[in-house]
Motif scaffolding. Structure first.
Motif, PDB file in Angstrom:
ATOM      1  N   THR A 214      25.819  40.015  33.982  1.00  0.00           N
ATOM      2  CA  THR A 214      27.206  40.129  34.300  1.00  0.00           C
ATOM      3  C   THR A 214      27.831  39.371  33.465  1.00  0.00           C
ATOM      4  O   THR A 214      28.973  40.069  32.903  1.00  0.00           O
ATOM      5  CB  THR A 214      27.293  39.655  35.874  1.00  0.00           C
ATOM      6  OG1 THR A 214      26.329  39.811  36.597  1.00  0.00           O
ATOM      7  CG2 THR A 214      28.559  40.089  36.537  1.00  0.00           C
TER       8      THR A 214
ATOM      9  N   LEU B 141      30.773  41.027  31.293  1.00  0.00           N
ATOM     10  CA  LEU B 141      32.238  40.504  31.349  1.00  0.00           C
ATOM     11  C   LEU B 141      32.839  40.299  30.056  1.00  0.00           C
ATOM     12  O   LEU B 141      34.013  40.512  29.632  1.00  0.00           O
ATOM     13  CB  LEU B 141      32.201  39.364  32.088  1.00  0.00           C
ATOM     14  CG  LEU B 141      32.662  39.384  33.702  1.00  0.00           C
ATOM     15  CD1 LEU B 141      32.872  38.046  34.268  1.00  0.00           C
ATOM     16  CD2 LEU B 141      33.949  40.052  33.957  1.00  0.00           C
TER      17      LEU B 141
ATOM     18  N   LYS C 299      33.584  43.072  28.104  1.00  0.00           N
ATOM     19  CA  LYS C 299      34.865  43.666  28.519  1.00  0.00           C
ATOM     20  C   LYS C 299      36.225  43.034  28.173  1.00  0.00           C
ATOM     21  O   LYS C 299      37.213  43.584  27.749  1.00  0.00           O
ATOM     22  CB  LYS C 299      34.725  43.749  30.198  1.00  0.00           C
ATOM     23  CG  LYS C 299      35.901  44.947  30.942  1.00  0.00           C
ATOM     24  CD  LYS C 299      35.139  44.956  32.336  1.00  0.00           C
ATOM     25  CE  LYS C 299      36.452  44.172  33.076  1.00  0.00           C
ATOM     26  NZ  LYS C 299      36.005  44.361  34.800  1.00  0.00           N
TER      27      LYS C 299
ATOM     28  N   SER D 238      41.562  34.435  37.463  1.00  0.00           N
ATOM     29  CA  SER D 238      41.246  36.087  37.655  1.00  0.00           C
ATOM     30  C   SER D 238      41.489  36.551  36.281  1.00  0.00           C
ATOM     31  O   SER D 238      41.379  35.821  34.974  1.00  0.00           O
ATOM     32  CB  SER D 238      42.501  36.674  38.150  1.00  0.00           C
ATOM     33  OG  SER D 238      43.789  36.396  37.104  1.00  0.00           O
ATOM     34  N   PHE D 239      40.710  37.691  36.402  1.00  0.00           N
ATOM     35  CA  PHE D 239      40.330  38.464  34.872  1.00  0.00           C
ATOM     36  C   PHE D 239      41.590  38.277  34.117  1.00  0.00           C
ATOM     37  O   PHE D 239      41.553  38.408  33.038  1.00  0.00           O
ATOM     38  CB  PHE D 239      39.463  39.626  35.351  1.00  0.00           C
ATOM     39  CG  PHE D 239      39.017  40.251  33.964  1.00  0.00           C
ATOM     40  CD1 PHE D 239      37.846  39.840  33.450  1.00  0.00           C
ATOM     41  CD2 PHE D 239      39.589  41.428  33.436  1.00  0.00           C
ATOM     42  CE1 PHE D 239      37.370  40.442  31.978  1.00  0.00           C
ATOM     43  CE2 PHE D 239      39.176  41.842  32.337  1.00  0.00           C
ATOM     44  CZ  PHE D 239      38.156  41.512  31.735  1.00  0.00           C
ATOM     45  N   GLN D 240      42.610  39.111  34.910  1.00  0.00           N
ATOM     46  CA  GLN D 240      43.759  39.322  34.276  1.00  0.00           C
ATOM     47  C   GLN D 240      44.342  37.993  33.268  1.00  0.00           C
ATOM     48  O   GLN D 240      45.028  38.001  32.194  1.00  0.00           O
ATOM     49  CB  GLN D 240      44.898  39.682  35.119  1.00  0.00           C
ATOM     50  CG  GLN D 240      44.911  40.925  35.906  1.00  0.00           C
ATOM     51  CD  GLN D 240      44.154  40.900  37.037  1.00  0.00           C
ATOM     52  OE1 GLN D 240      43.051  40.083  37.028  1.00  0.00           O
ATOM     53  NE2 GLN D 240      44.620  41.346  38.153  1.00  0.00           N
TER      54      GLN D 240
ATOM     55  N   GLY E 201      40.386  29.869  33.988  1.00  0.00           N
ATOM     56  CA  GLY E 201      39.448  30.931  34.782  1.00  0.00           C
ATOM     57  C   GLY E 201      38.577  30.172  35.649  1.00  0.00           C
ATOM     58  O   GLY E 201      38.373  31.000  36.842  1.00  0.00           O
TER      59      GLY E 201
ATOM     60  N   GLU F 124      32.032  33.814  39.395  1.00  0.00           N
ATOM     61  CA  GLU F 124      30.905  34.902  39.298  1.00  0.00           C
ATOM     62  C   GLU F 124      31.522  36.111  39.131  1.00  0.00           C
ATOM     63  O   GLU F 124      32.427  36.661  40.128  1.00  0.00           O
ATOM     64  CB  GLU F 124      29.815  35.060  40.269  1.00  0.00           C
ATOM     65  CG  GLU F 124      28.979  34.048  40.587  1.00  0.00           C
ATOM     66  CD  GLU F 124      27.879  33.883  39.115  1.00  0.00           C
ATOM     67  OE1 GLU F 124      27.775  34.805  38.693  1.00  0.00           O
ATOM     68  OE2 GLU F 124      27.230  32.642  39.062  1.00  0.00           O
ATOM     69  N   GLY F 125      31.304  37.056  38.061  1.00  0.00           N
ATOM     70  CA  GLY F 125      31.578  38.305  38.263  1.00  0.00           C
ATOM     71  C   GLY F 125      33.239  38.489  37.885  1.00  0.00           C
ATOM     72  O   GLY F 125      33.659  39.781  37.515  1.00  0.00           O
ATOM     73  N   SER F 126      34.034  37.573  37.771  1.00  0.00           N
ATOM     74  CA  SER F 126      35.283  37.975  37.235  1.00  0.00           C
ATOM     75  C   SER F 126      35.857  36.870  36.078  1.00  0.00           C
ATOM     76  O   SER F 126      36.474  37.221  35.403  1.00  0.00           O
ATOM     77  CB  SER F 126      36.414  37.974  38.471  1.00  0.00           C
ATOM     78  OG  SER F 126      36.790  36.460  38.796  1.00  0.00           O
ATOM     79  N   THR F 127      35.441  35.678  36.095  1.00  0.00           N
ATOM     80  CA  THR F 127      35.724  34.869  35.040  1.00  0.00           C
ATOM     81  C   THR F 127      34.734  34.053  34.497  1.00  0.00           C
ATOM     82  O   THR F 127      35.047  33.194  33.457  1.00  0.00           O
ATOM     83  CB  THR F 127      36.769  33.740  35.647  1.00  0.00           C
ATOM     84  OG1 THR F 127      36.485  32.988  36.455  1.00  0.00           O
ATOM     85  CG2 THR F 127      37.987  34.567  36.162  1.00  0.00           C
TER      86      THR F 127
END
Ligand SMILES: Nc1ncnc2c1ncn2[C@@H]1O[C@H](COP(=O)(O)OP(=O)(O)OP(=O)(O)O)[C@@H](O)[C@H]1O
Ligand SMILES: Nc1ncnc2c1ncn2[C@@H]1O[C@H](COP(=O)(O)OP(=O)(O)OP(=O)(O)O)[C@@H](O)[C@H]1O
Ligand SMILES: [Mg+2]
Ligand SMILES: [Mg+2]
Lengths: 227, 223, 205, 223, 205
Positions: D4, D8, D11, D86-88, D166, D170-173
């Motif tokens: 992951t 990430l 991405k 957040s990812f944003q 961030g 897990e999974g976003s930052t």
């Protein structure tokens, strides 16, 4: 979600496993430097519980109203002096006075509680002067560990819990520093306001578990003392 | 607020930039000439240090140059040079880390230059060296200055590598970026702001001066 | 004397054709090279200057061998030091006219004289992009002359000059080339352009 | 080792690079046109985020976009958009941080292009926009790809800013750079090496492909 | 008809001189512009195309006002859409010959016809740097024609072509320009070059 000071992350993972075995509730562990975690919490980090490496950050969060409770001491840390270069540490103060080559790593006393304790200990034994030109200041306790384990420094002051995290193959010598030589390293935990958003009961359950007999046993196992 | 970290940072950035100039100019020249697969490979390798988090790069450097490691031991033995916890180490790390920011833009700019300029210079009996310094380099001035500014700024801001192999020694490895970082960590926001401001102000003046100079140099005498 | 015998394949979408040139150029002569567009005139000059290598053949200037495919000998452009006036001038954008000449020679009186021959005194401080087409072309000629070349290669070197200016320039050129004891090869499309300058000619097709 | 964080990171780097392309192309174009003092000023400003240690930049961003702050509150209120943790948020931070590495080389390359190319296109009735995309941009291809590669690599390696705003969710930052950093911090050197290798290998392949592609595109059909 | 009256200061190290041009160019005519090198011929064409602004004066093409200093009117080069053959060609390095023409027009039959007029069919896939000087110049002319311009501006457009090729090209040009109803202004140094092409002339000094 539990935000935990870097020095305690290993033991916290054990606690989380134990807690899961007992209750079936899983815990996400997020580790970092206490100071940074505190800043993040003040700015909206989605953490439920905060285990600081000292009391100050926890107190500060409490006075600024980010917590549900007063900080509680979950453990007292123990300072050790250690090395991976094969030297005998029985008489570590003489190693410092002897002015042997090699650096000595301690945490940055301004931010890292174990660094402050190390500084106090050196002063207590009146060797700070002799040590000072060999001192290097690490960002955090983990960085001290890295320096020691990689043999970049000949001595380092760190948390006793490191001893229990190492694989058996690691060459490592350590010696406890007399607890009288430094002020107790009180580590405070707080339940954060954020915990109310979701699964409050589970959060509370884990917070209470930290002070249970079972948890204390695990803390002890990893070299912490319990008040 | 102390001035030593600021001064150290500027010194580190200046030395790094100068070393990078000396390294990158021949490297960019070599890469810009008829590209082989081998050169493409080398160019990709140069980019790789960027991919690692700086502190991890610092970690690998730390292992390589620790007194236990062979290179570190050898340097210590023969030159009494220690690359961990020393200013020299910071310079080395910064050079490795900022290399692509200097080499790549120079290489692209050289590749874009018309071939006929060098050809004309060669027929005039000028060596490749003289042609490079008197024809090619002056005609990519704007890219050169851009690369210098980026490298300088990037080195000032670097703290991950420096944090790992520096050890915060007053006057030799405690640079401004570390001082700011510590101040933030320590809740001394006022001090952090102060440091940031000073660093900003100094850099801003330097950058503006370079850009204005570059702009005037690029202009002809009649414009 | 320059003794030339070269073979070079030229690739185009039309297919590959072979450029063959054989000639002996007497010392001090001015040879006009002509032929249809795309025949290989520029390529020919580039081979003599050492910027492009022929596939086979040899080039010998005086008693010095410049190129010989048989013995894999190939002198660099620097070693040949032929004065080259490029079809697209190839002036250096970073240098003023004066700097161009200074780059070629340290001989200040020669520079003054060349500027005068090219009627470029007033433009000594201009960079190429501030010069008109004809001024650029003259600068390219002057730069090549400033080398005191033994061999001068000119690719369409008068195309941007008007008749009057060209004729005056040719008069001066003849004097200076004699002084340098230089041989000249000039590519030109216009019969009229090299009238009274070239004394022999070579066709390339 | 988990996949992951790697995924990430890729991405994040890809999105950041695309956004930076979209932002930097007009910006570089604007900066490359007749330079005024105002533009020099703007260009200097763009370089400034580099000067700060990334984690400090992250700190300032955290304060600005925290729900306590005005901009953060406003975004939360009106768009239900949170830029911290957040990812944003990571995307925004990376964009700010890597901006100069995209803008500056493009600007220099555009400034080096002969003016007559755009003039020719204008007399052909082509708008500035069409001229830019069909004449100017294709002729600075090599600089464009270099800038893309540098930005991509730089974003992959970034961890200071990312760590600060961030967290490590897990999974976003929790991106690869943080995973590696954590592994080193936890003395899990084997895992750190593994992550580094994978990140290296993937990036190396991408970079090599881009360079080879670029090299072939720059070549003419007859070479 | 194009009605021109322009004043423009030209700065050089010689000092400033004023370029003054007044002329009325009849619809469909071919005007030859001549004058010494550096007189301002290229600058004159650039002002008509809208690439440089005069200080004073006006330019009127047909009943459309292109430039008028008095009312601060100044149409962009795009709005004027004059076909321009640049003295240095200004070809696009990234495009093949075919792509140059496609960039100018979507009219494939016209493209085929132009390639044929310029004898460039075999080079449609070449990029400028793979073309000889004369081929580049022809491509520059074809690109300008592909726009179907009402006004064609040519700056030394035949300088790299040999006599035969030029004459054939001029024959074809006359036909196609008549078809487009275009007026032409051509800068040329060689009296001979525009013989049989230009029907009037204008001197610039
Ligand atoms: N960018 C510039 N800056 C300064 N002076 C310039 C610039 N461009 C042209 N000039 C000057 O303006 C004058 C006119 O130039 P222009 O190119 O119009 O001449 P021209 O008549 O086309 O000459 P040629 O026949 O040699 O091409 C020349 O003296 C030249 O030096
Ligand atoms: N880089 C290149 N790649 C492929 N073909 C090329 C290249 N350069 C030149 N050519 C081709 O080689 C041939 C000869 O070119 P050259 O420039 O020598 O002609 P030239 O006789 O000088 O013509 P001109 O009178 O038009 O200048 C031309 O057909 C041209 O298309
Ligand atoms: Mg030619
Ligand atoms: Mg002109």
């Amino acid at each position: 979600r539990v935000a935990v000071a870097a020095n305690a992350q290993f033991v916290l993972k054990k606690l989380a496993d134990d807690f899961k075995k007992r209750t079936g509730i899983s815990v996400e562990v997020i580790s970092g430097a206490s100071g940074k975690l505190a800043v993040q919490i003040k700015n909206g980090a989605p953490y439920d519980i905060f285990l600081s490496a000292d009391m100050d950050f926890a107190e500060n969060l409490y006075t600024e109203g980010f917590t549900l409770s007063k900080p509680r001491i979950y453990a007292l840390g123990s300072l050790i002096v250690c090395s991976s270069t094969g030297t005998d540490l029985k008489n570590w103060t003489s190693l410092i006075t002897a002015k042997s080559p090699g650096k000595i790593a301690i945490g940055n006393p301004k931010v890292a509680p174990y660094g402050k304790a190390a500084e106090e200990a050196l002063n207590y034994y009146k060797v700070y002067q002799q040590a000072s030109e060999r001192l290097v200041f690490a960002e955090s306790i983990s960085q001290v560990n890295t320096y020691v384990l990689q043999g970049v420094v000949s001595l380092g002051f760190t948390t006793q819990s490191l001893v229990y995290e190492l694989p058996a193959s690691q060459r490592f010598q350590w010696q406890k520093v007399n607890p009288l030589a430094y002020a107790p390293i009180e580590q405070g935990a707080v339940l954060l306001k954020y915990s109310k958003n979701k699964n409050y009961l589970n959060n509370k359950k884990f917070f209470d578990y930290l002070f249970s007999a079972g948890a204390k046993a695990i803390f002890r196992q990893f070299g912490y003392t319990i008040a | 607020m102390e001035w030593t970290p600021i001064w150290l940072s500027l010194k580190l950035a200046a030395i790094t930039t100068i070393i990078l100039l000396i390294l990158s100019i021949p490297l960019a020249y070599w890469l810009s000439r008829r590209s082989s697969l081998f050169k493409v490979f080398i160019e990709a390798i140069l980019t790789m240090p960027l991919v690692l988090p700086p502190s991890v790069l610092g970690f690998y450097l730390l292992i390589s140059f620790s007194p236990n490691g062979f290179p570190g031991h050898w340097l210590q033995e023969h030159f009494n040079l220690s690359l961990v916890f020393s200013f020299q180490g910071l310079v080395l790390a910064s050079v490795i880390y900022s290399l692509p920011f200097m080499v790549s833009p120079l290489k692209s700019a050289l590749a874009h230059l018309p071939l006929s300029l060098t050809e004309a210079s060669y027929t005039m009996g000028k060596s490749k060296l003289e042609t490079f310094f008197r024809v090619q380099l002056p005609n990519i001035q704007s890219s050169l200055w851009t690369a210098i500014v980026l490298t300088f700024a990037h080195t000032l801001g670097e703290f991950g590598v420096v944090l790992m192999i520096g050890g915060r020694l007053e006057g030799s490895t405690k640079v401004a970026s570390i001082a700011i970082y510590d101040a933030v960590d320590n809740n001394q926001y006022h001090e952090a702001n102060l440091y940031s401001m000073v660093l900003f102000a100094i850099t801003f003046v330097i950058v503006i001066l370079v850009f204005i100079f570059n702009r005037n140099a690029a202009r002809g005498p009649l414009e | 004397m320059i003794d030339i015998e070269i073979y070079k394949k030229i690739k185009t979408y039309q297919g590959v054709k072979e450029l063959v040139v054989k000639d002996k150029i007497p010392q001090g002569s001015v040879t006009k090279v002509y032929g249809p567009s795309g025949a290989g005139k520029t390529t020919f000059l580039r081979m003599i200057a050492g910027l492009v290598s022929p596939e086979r053949g040899r080039i010998k200037a005086g008693d010095q061998l410049w190129f010989d495919a048989a013995v894999k000998l190939n002198l660099s452009p620097q070693e040949r030091r032929a004065g080259f006036v490029f079809q697209d001038y190839a002036l250096f954008p970073n240098m003023t006219a004066m700097e161009h000449l200074r780059y070629a020679t340290a001989d200040q009186p020669l520079i003054e004289r060349l500027l005068q021959i090219g009627k470029m005194e007033a433009f000594a401080g201009h960079k190429p992009q501030q010069l008109s087409g004809g001024q650029q072309q003259r600068l390219a000629i002057l730069r090549a002359l400033a080398l005191r070349p033994k061999l001068l290669l000119m690719d369409e070197a008068f195309s941007a000059l008007d008749d009057e200016l060209r004729e005056e320039l040719i008069t001066d050129l003849k004097v200076i080339l004699k002084e340098f004891e230089a041989s000249t090869i000039i590519v030109s499309h216009h019969a009229q352009e090299t009238l009274g300058f070239a004394d022999r000619s070579l066709k390339i097709e």
